[in-house]
Design a protein around this motif. Structure first.
Motif, PDB file in Angstrom:
ATOM      1  N   ASP A  71      17.148  18.050 -55.599  1.00  0.00           N
ATOM      2  CA  ASP A  71      18.130  18.923 -54.950  1.00  0.00           C
ATOM      3  C   ASP A  71      19.217  19.367 -55.929  1.00  0.00           C
ATOM      4  OD1 ASP A  71      19.713  20.323 -53.145  1.00  0.00           O
ATOM      5  OD2 ASP A  71      19.940  18.689 -51.712  1.00  0.00           O
ATOM      6  N   HIS A  83      12.131  20.494 -54.458  1.00  0.00           N
ATOM      7  CA  HIS A  83      13.337  21.292 -54.144  1.00  0.00           C
ATOM      8  C   HIS A  83      14.441  20.930 -55.120  1.00  0.00           C
ATOM      9  CE1 HIS A  83      16.998  20.018 -51.523  1.00  0.00           C
ATOM     10  NE2 HIS A  83      17.272  21.282 -51.803  1.00  0.00           N
ATOM     11  N   HIS A 133      16.335  24.686 -45.853  1.00  0.00           N
ATOM     12  CA  HIS A 133      17.162  23.537 -45.485  1.00  0.00           C
ATOM     13  C   HIS A 133      17.351  23.533 -43.968  1.00  0.00           C
ATOM     14  CE1 HIS A 133      18.711  24.560 -49.625  1.00  0.00           C
ATOM     15  NE2 HIS A 133      18.677  23.261 -49.776  1.00  0.00           N
ATOM     16  N   HIS A 144      17.828  23.008 -57.152  1.00  0.00           N
ATOM     17  CA  HIS A 144      18.574  24.235 -57.454  1.00  0.00           C
ATOM     18  C   HIS A 144      18.783  24.257 -58.968  1.00  0.00           C
ATOM     19  CE1 HIS A 144      18.950  24.500 -53.162  1.00  0.00           C
ATOM     20  NE2 HIS A 144      19.472  23.299 -53.129  1.00  0.00           N
ATOM     21  N   HIS A 191      15.519  18.088 -45.963  1.00  0.00           N
ATOM     22  CA  HIS A 191      16.519  17.194 -45.346  1.00  0.00           C
ATOM     23  C   HIS A 191      16.116  16.755 -43.933  1.00  0.00           C
ATOM     24  CE1 HIS A 191      18.961  17.978 -48.791  1.00  0.00           C
ATOM     25  NE2 HIS A 191      19.368  19.181 -48.409  1.00  0.00           N
TER      26      HIS A 191
HETATM   27 ZN    ZN Z   1      19.186  21.950 -51.440  1.00  0.00          ZN
END
Ligand code: ZN
Length: 447
Positions: A299, A64, A219, A66, A248
């Motif tokens: 992340d 994961h 998420h 971005h 998370h």
């Molecule tokens: Zn994230």
């Protein structure tokens, strides 16, 4: 004619329990695949890569990231997730709306270059910047050009009003770029999830993903947003399944954690982010207690380091801190401290499993794609190596990454990226950063 590469004479850590590891072994790559692994392979018709003084292992898997945020690296190191001056307000609320397709391209490309340099061979690109179909095309093009293995997780923007064309754009992406599943870049859906949309909307998004046979990455348990039992609601609606990765999970209830385990879900922990940004306590042990090993993810490069060495070190250190503290308080039956071997699994094969591609990557198993990295053991930060696995997890960093192969193609050799024009990547990253920051009106931190 297929090309064969013999990676010869390294310390081979396969991450395949059937195969085991080799103090000195060879890996034979035939075109895109791993053909054989073992000591002293008898091969004469292959290009030889000298792997002496290296650890040879599967590339790291990030579940994961971005990637579009690559042009915003370290711009918000001191800001938390929530609040007026926060990641949500600055990155998603202020900077994201300024992105043009070219800026998504530049962000993805520079992130991919950094990932390859760090020995990461697979990244799930959690791409909640799909402002238009052109943004989608730009993101996918950067992934394809990078040579990295990736999962393009189509995500809706987190600013402005809901655009009713989004489901159609997602289906367009599926048919335009992902008609075949047998390619280096594959598709997932990255919906906002039940903590950020009504549960019925979340359910519709799960159905949308499943309509094109795409996995879901979401998420959940995100700081204060995770404290309202929304995952349980979605679970009771029957939406949770083994095709979903939960990121998370920091503030989920025990009931919700159990639901994820019981429905065969996979988990992505972004340990540095969760510790730094106020997501809540990292739930590693809550999943381990229920028999589920996590995967790891970077992340946001806006806030945290972008390599898997740091990820592993943070994950193992925090788990140890928590279990040893419980022992010191006199608690009985405290779980075991995890080992370097455990956490190396989380960063490789468990990542491949969470990305739904463990049939083709995550271990040096013959028949899988040749996603292989060579890590230098003669470097001054780890020599003399006494425990190769311990050295990879606790002694090494990106500077040890000598060579990186994805599906048999060399993307880094002798410590240098190959096949990517770094001067071009740098120019594009600076140009896009300047445009996005100035257009958005965001003021970067003073020095
Ligand atoms: Zn994230």
């Amino acid at each position: 004619m297929s090309s064969r590469i013999l990676i010869r004479g390294g310390t081979v850590i396969t991450m395949d329990p059937q195969l085991g590891n080799f103090r000195r072994g060879d890996v034979l790559v035939d075109d895109t695949k791993i053909a054989a692994v073992g000591p002293e392979l008898d091969v004469t018709d292959a290009e030889v890569v000298d792997a002496s003084d290296t650890v040879v292992m599967p590339g790291f898997v990030d579940t994961h990231r971005h990637m579009w945020e690559g042009i915003l690296r370290n711009i918000g190191v001191d800001v938390p997730l929530e609040g007026d001056a926060s990641y949500l307000a600055f990155i998603l609320g202020t900077l994201a709306p300024a992105y043009r397709p070219d800026d998504v391209y530049a962000g993805n490309l520079v992130t991919a270059a950094g990932a390859i340099n760090a020995g990461i061979t697979t990244v799930l690109d959690w791409s909640h910047i799909q402002i238009s179909p052109e943004h989608t095309d730009a993101a996918v093009r950067a992934l394809q050009e990078s040579g990295l293995r990736s999962v393009f997780a189509y995500g809706f923007p987190w600013f402005g009003d809901w655009n009713p064309s989004q489901p159609e754009w997602f289906q367009r992406a599926a048919s335009t770029h992902f008609a075949s599943k047998d390619q280096l870049v594959t598709l997932a859906l990255a919906p906002p999830g039940p903590e950020f949309t009504p549960v019925e909307t979340a359910q519709a998004h799960w159905e949308l993903a499943r309509s094109v046979d795409a996995r879901i990455t979401v998420h959940v348990g995100v700081g204060s947003f995770g404290q309202h039992g929304k995952v349980a609601e979605l679970g009771r609606a029957g939406a949770l399944g083994p095709d979903t990765t939960y990121i998370h999970c920091t503030t989920l209830s025990d009931e919700e954690v159990q639901m994820i385990v019981d429905t065969g879900g996979t988990v992505s922990l972004a340990v540095p982010v969760e510790m730094m940004m106020g997501h809540g306590m990292v739930p590693t042990q809550r999943f381990l207690d229920r028999g589920l090993a996590p995967s790891l993810s970077v992340d946001v490069e806006t806030n945290v380091p972008a390599d898997m060495f740091t990820q592993m070190q943070n994950a193992v250190s925090l788990q140890h801190a928590l279990v040893f503290d419980r022992r010191l308080t006199g608690e009985a039956n405290v779980p075991d401290a995890v080992t370097s071997r455990d956490v190396l699994r989380w960063a490789t094969i468990e990542g491949a499993r969470a990305n739904g591609i463990d049939d083709r990557t995550g271990s040096l198993t013959p028949g899988k794609d040749a996603d292989v990295i060579l890590l230098r053991t003669d470097a001054v930060n780890v020599l003399p190596v006494n425990d190769p696995i311990g050295a990879v997890v606790m002694g090494m960093d990106t500077s040890n990454v000598d060579s990186v192969f994805v599906a048999g193609r060399a993307l880094k050799r002798d410590g240098r990226l190959v096949g990517l024009d770094l001067a071009r990547v740098s120019a594009l990253a600076h140009e896009s950063r300047d445009y996005v920051v100035s257009t958005s009106g965001f003021t970067p931190p003073e020095i």
